[in-house]
Scaffold this motif. Structure first.
Motif, PDB file in Angstrom:
ATOM      1  N   GLY A  55     -30.112  12.174  -9.476  1.00  0.00           N
ATOM      2  CA  GLY A  55     -29.574  12.991  -7.878  1.00  0.00           C
ATOM      3  C   GLY A  55     -27.614  13.121  -8.730  1.00  0.00           C
ATOM      4  N   PHE A  56     -28.259  13.052 -10.049  1.00  0.00           N
ATOM      5  CA  PHE A  56     -26.924  13.389 -11.944  1.00  0.00           C
ATOM      6  C   PHE A  56     -26.891  14.729 -11.418  1.00  0.00           C
ATOM      7  CE2 PHE A  56     -28.756   9.483 -14.201  1.00  0.00           C
ATOM      8  CZ  PHE A  56     -27.457   8.758 -13.034  1.00  0.00           C
ATOM      9  N   ASP A  57     -27.385  16.149 -10.777  1.00  0.00           N
ATOM     10  CA  ASP A  57     -27.800  17.251 -11.519  1.00  0.00           C
ATOM     11  C   ASP A  57     -26.449  18.037 -10.072  1.00  0.00           C
ATOM     12  OD1 ASP A  57     -30.064  16.461  -9.162  1.00  0.00           O
ATOM     13  OD2 ASP A  57     -30.280  18.071  -9.439  1.00  0.00           O
ATOM     14  N   ARG A  58     -25.901  16.340  -9.345  1.00  0.00           N
ATOM     15  CA  ARG A  58     -25.236  16.929  -8.438  1.00  0.00           C
ATOM     16  C   ARG A  58     -23.991  17.859  -8.718  1.00  0.00           C
ATOM     17  NH1 ARG A  58     -25.813  12.767  -3.783  1.00  0.00           N
ATOM     18  NH2 ARG A  58     -26.071  11.700  -5.834  1.00  0.00           N
ATOM     19  N   VAL A  61     -18.335  15.237  -7.745  1.00  0.00           N
ATOM     20  CA  VAL A  61     -16.992  14.771  -6.880  1.00  0.00           C
ATOM     21  C   VAL A  61     -18.400  14.072  -5.524  1.00  0.00           C
ATOM     22  CG1 VAL A  61     -15.475  15.616  -4.585  1.00  0.00           C
ATOM     23  CG2 VAL A  61     -15.179  16.075  -7.293  1.00  0.00           C
ATOM     24  N   VAL A  62     -18.995  14.678  -5.805  1.00  0.00           N
ATOM     25  CA  VAL A  62     -20.749  14.549  -4.375  1.00  0.00           C
ATOM     26  C   VAL A  62     -21.119  12.526  -4.874  1.00  0.00           C
ATOM     27  CG1 VAL A  62     -22.358  14.846  -3.490  1.00  0.00           C
ATOM     28  CG2 VAL A  62     -21.099  17.161  -3.802  1.00  0.00           C
ATOM     29  N   GLN A  63     -21.488  12.946  -5.871  1.00  0.00           N
ATOM     30  CA  GLN A  63     -21.875  11.885  -6.633  1.00  0.00           C
ATOM     31  C   GLN A  63     -20.829  10.542  -6.175  1.00  0.00           C
ATOM     32  OE1 GLN A  63     -24.221  11.619 -10.663  1.00  0.00           O
ATOM     33  NE2 GLN A  63     -23.403  13.884 -10.424  1.00  0.00           N
ATOM     34  N   ALA A  65     -18.502  10.034  -4.193  1.00  0.00           N
ATOM     35  CA  ALA A  65     -18.411  10.015  -2.437  1.00  0.00           C
ATOM     36  C   ALA A  65     -19.763   9.443  -2.176  1.00  0.00           C
ATOM     37  CB  ALA A  65     -18.366  11.698  -2.096  1.00  0.00           C
ATOM     38  N   ASP A  66     -20.900   9.808  -2.611  1.00  0.00           N
ATOM     39  CA  ASP A  66     -21.917   9.076  -1.889  1.00  0.00           C
ATOM     40  C   ASP A  66     -21.673   7.454  -2.643  1.00  0.00           C
ATOM     41  OD1 ASP A  66     -22.793  10.284  -1.194  1.00  0.00           O
ATOM     42  OD2 ASP A  66     -23.970  11.349  -2.236  1.00  0.00           O
ATOM     43  N   TRP A  67     -21.728   7.094  -4.264  1.00  0.00           N
ATOM     44  CA  TRP A  67     -21.243   5.784  -4.882  1.00  0.00           C
ATOM     45  C   TRP A  67     -20.244   5.073  -4.047  1.00  0.00           C
ATOM     46  CZ3 TRP A  67     -16.931   3.845  -8.086  1.00  0.00           C
ATOM     47  CH2 TRP A  67     -17.796   2.535  -8.839  1.00  0.00           C
ATOM     48  N   ILE A  68     -19.196   5.887  -3.571  1.00  0.00           N
ATOM     49  CA  ILE A  68     -18.182   4.421  -3.804  1.00  0.00           C
ATOM     50  C   ILE A  68     -18.534   4.323  -1.835  1.00  0.00           C
ATOM     51  CG2 ILE A  68     -16.331   6.714  -2.628  1.00  0.00           C
ATOM     52  CD1 ILE A  68     -15.601   3.061  -4.353  1.00  0.00           C
ATOM     53  N   GLY A  69     -18.622   5.374  -1.169  1.00  0.00           N
ATOM     54  CA  GLY A  69     -19.395   4.789   0.298  1.00  0.00           C
ATOM     55  C   GLY A  69     -20.426   3.846   0.229  1.00  0.00           C
TER      56      GLY A  69
END
Length: 307
Positions: A55-58, A61-63, A65-69
């Motif tokens: 998912g490095f193409d996203r 900020v989205v990456q 948010a997913d990671w910290i969540g």
């Protein structure tokens, strides 16, 4: 005290959020993580496949948010090298680092505190000069060199203790002492300067004039006020010992977080690196916040002056 507590918790939360963002962004500041994972032998197609798979193409900020969540639930992703959950790897390594850091901190404090008090009692005396030599050598001697010399002398020449691993408690002796040696100078110096300042105050002179025993004056009246800056420094030093043990863990082949971080960097195991940076950084936040709260409890004047 409640308002002070709330202010400090809000500040700590803000710092924790900033730390998590930096921990995540550091991996991308060094370049394209997909290329790093693919390695020097990987093709452009391999890097693109990795970029899509992770998912490095996203948008970053989205990456984040997913990671910290996921991190808030204890899920730091999958290790690229070991192909097992990162939380499982860290769970196996973190007790070793915590044990090493705590033992080194307690050893440093057990030496620095009484030596700093004794040096302050007689400035420019023998103990004070010895403390100065110890402080200078503690800052001048590199930890890796001291560790290697300790291995040669105590492990190879005399065979007194194990030179690697922590399978037994004896394996902790050399790394704990070498790691503690680097923390002694700062702790001892702040204790000495604080005690000298407090011993020259009027209330200490009054206590001495009343004929109170020297031990009571030092331990009950002087040390309580002199120890306030030591508490803040101790929190920082403990954080340094926990996060800065990478050299010691490598020298003594200790399987802790520091050695894992180094190995993961060499293997481009980015999820593990991110998790270690975040965890060790949060140690700092928790320790410094706890030190602020303890100082405020010991000295009520700090509560009113807190920002």
């Amino acid at each position: 005290m409640l308002s002070f507590l709330l202010r400090r918790l809000v500040v700590a939360l803000g710092v924790a959020v900033a730390v998590s963002a930096l921990s995540f962004a550091l991996i991308f500041l060094t370049g394209d993580p997909a290329i790093a994972i693919a390695g020097s032998g990987g093709s452009a197609g391999d890097a693109e496949a990795i970029r899509l798979a992770y998912g490095f193409d996203r948008p970053i900020v989205v990456q984040y948010a997913d990671w910290i969540g996921s991190a808030l639930t204890g899920d730091f992703g999958q290790s690229i090298y070991f192909n097992i959950p990162v939380s499982e790897i860290i769970g196996n390594r973190i007790p070793v680092t915590l044990t090493l850091g705590m033992l080194a901190f307690l050893a440093a404090l057990a030496i620095a505190l009484p030596l700093g008090v004794a040096a302050a009692m007689r400035p420019n005396g023998f103990i004070d000069r010895f403390a100065l030599v110890l402080a200078v050598s503690g800052q001048a001697v590199p930890s890796f060199w001291l560790g290697l010399m300790a291995i040669v002398v105590f492990g190879v020449w005399y065979g007194l203790v194990p030179i690697s691993g922590t399978e037994t408690w004896q394996g902790y002796i050399l790394p704990v002492l070498v790691l503690a040696y680097s923390a002694i100078p700062e702790l001892m110096r702040i204790t000495r300067s604080g005690m000298i300042e407090v011993l020259n105050t009027d209330y200490i002179r009054s206590a001495q004039a009343k004929g109170l025993p020297t031990g009571r004056v030092i331990l009950v009246h002087a040390l309580r006020n002199a120890v306030l800056p030591l508490i803040s420094l101790s929190a920082v030093q403990l954080g340094i010992l926990l996060s800065g043990s990478i050299v010691i863990e490598s020298v003594f082949a200790v399987n802790g977080l520091g050695r894992l971080a180094w190995e993961s960097l060499l293997r481009s195991d980015l999820p593990v690196v991110q998790a270690i940076i975040l965890i060790l950084s949060l140690f700092y936040v928790v320790l410094t916040t706890a030190a602020d709260l303890l100082n405020a409890w010991l000295d009520p004047r700090l509560r009113g002056g807190a920002a």
